[in-house]
Design a protein around this motif. Structure first.
Motif, PDB file in Angstrom:
ATOM      1  N   LYS A  25       0.834  -1.196   0.000  1.00 61.46           N
ATOM      2  CA  LYS A  25       0.000   0.000   0.000  1.00 61.46           C
ATOM      3  C   LYS A  25       0.873   1.253   0.000  1.00 61.46           C
ATOM      4  N   LYS A  26       1.961   1.202   0.774  1.00 59.99           N
ATOM      5  CA  LYS A  26       2.867   2.350   0.849  1.00 59.99           C
ATOM      6  C   LYS A  26       3.870   2.366  -0.288  1.00 59.99           C
ATOM      7  N   ASN A  27       4.313   1.172  -0.685  1.00 60.68           N
ATOM      8  CA  ASN A  27       5.332   1.075  -1.735  1.00 60.68           C
ATOM      9  C   ASN A  27       4.920  -0.012  -2.730  1.00 60.68           C
TER      10      ASN A  27
ATOM     11  N   ASP B 122       9.862  -7.658  -2.153  1.00 58.74           N
ATOM     12  CA  ASP B 122       9.770  -8.667  -1.088  1.00 58.74           C
ATOM     13  C   ASP B 122       8.310  -8.921  -0.717  1.00 58.74           C
ATOM     14  N   ALA B 123       7.542  -7.859  -0.559  1.00 59.82           N
ATOM     15  CA  ALA B 123       6.125  -8.010  -0.224  1.00 59.82           C
ATOM     16  C   ALA B 123       5.383  -8.718  -1.347  1.00 59.82           C
ATOM     17  N   ALA B 124       5.712  -8.372  -2.578  1.00 62.01           N
ATOM     18  CA  ALA B 124       5.071  -9.012  -3.736  1.00 62.01           C
ATOM     19  C   ALA B 124       5.391 -10.496  -3.798  1.00 62.01           C
TER      20      ALA B 124
ATOM     21  N   ALA C  53      -1.200  -2.815  -6.854  1.00 64.85           N
ATOM     22  CA  ALA C  53      -0.024  -3.700  -6.860  1.00 64.85           C
ATOM     23  C   ALA C  53      -0.387  -5.081  -6.300  1.00 64.85           C
ATOM     24  N   ALA C  54      -1.218  -5.123  -5.276  1.00 65.10           N
ATOM     25  CA  ALA C  54      -1.642  -6.403  -4.698  1.00 65.10           C
ATOM     26  C   ALA C  54      -2.576  -7.135  -5.657  1.00 65.10           C
ATOM     27  N   ALA C  55      -3.424  -6.394  -6.340  1.00 62.16           N
ATOM     28  CA  ALA C  55      -4.355  -7.008  -7.300  1.00 62.16           C
ATOM     29  C   ALA C  55      -3.607  -7.627  -8.471  1.00 62.16           C
TER      30      ALA C  55
END
Length: 152
Positions: A2-4, A9-11, A64-66
């Motif tokens: 959400k922030k970046n 890594d989060a992806a 980005a999450a979608a």
């Protein structure tokens, strides 16, 4: 993410973390909380499914999450089913509560007390009638709370 949105890594971690969290919630049924009382277990399942609903909303709202999880699982139907099952179990508890009903005056509504105390020619309501009214009032209040999504 959400922030970046470019957080690699989060992806990389998100798909597996999401799969594990959603699999646990997809597998929930009445056996998950079999030590809970009738109705309460389904409300707990609905509460847990709300976590999945929040995950779904967040994934859908963050581009980005979608991209990483294009088709997240929506628990909306399972939440509705759990609340319906809770309502049915609470409703089915009603006759047991009627059987246990002691006629304790503080549990009655003011209109019921006035009927009991009525000294006119109108017959006071039978204990069974009062118990049935009490259970129906409780059931209607419960359904109202479930439909409005209020947790207990």
């Amino acid at each position: 993410m959400k922030k970046n949105a470019d957080d690699k890594d989060a992806a990389a971690l998100l798909p597996e973390a999401y799969r594990q969290a959603s699999d646990v919630r997809k597998a929930m049924n009445s056996n998950t909380y079999n030590n809970g009382s009738a109705g309460d277990r389904w409300m707990e399942i609905a509460s847990q499914l709300q976590v999945a609903a929040q995950m779904y909303s967040q994934i859908k709202s963050i581009p980005a999450a979608a991209k990483v999880i294009p088709n997240p699982w929506s628990p909306t139907l399972k939440i509705q089913e759990a609340k319906q099952k809770a309502a049915e179990e609470y409703y089915n508890q009603g006759p047991h509560e009627v059987a246990r009903y002691s006629g304790y005056k503080e549990a009655l509504e003011a209109s019921d007390r006035s009927l009991i105390n009525n000294t006119g020619t109108q017959r006071p309501p039978l204990r069974e009638e009062l118990a049935e009214r009490l259970v129906n009032n409780c059931y209607n209040q419960l359904l109202s709370r479930i439909r409005s999504g209020v947790s207990f």
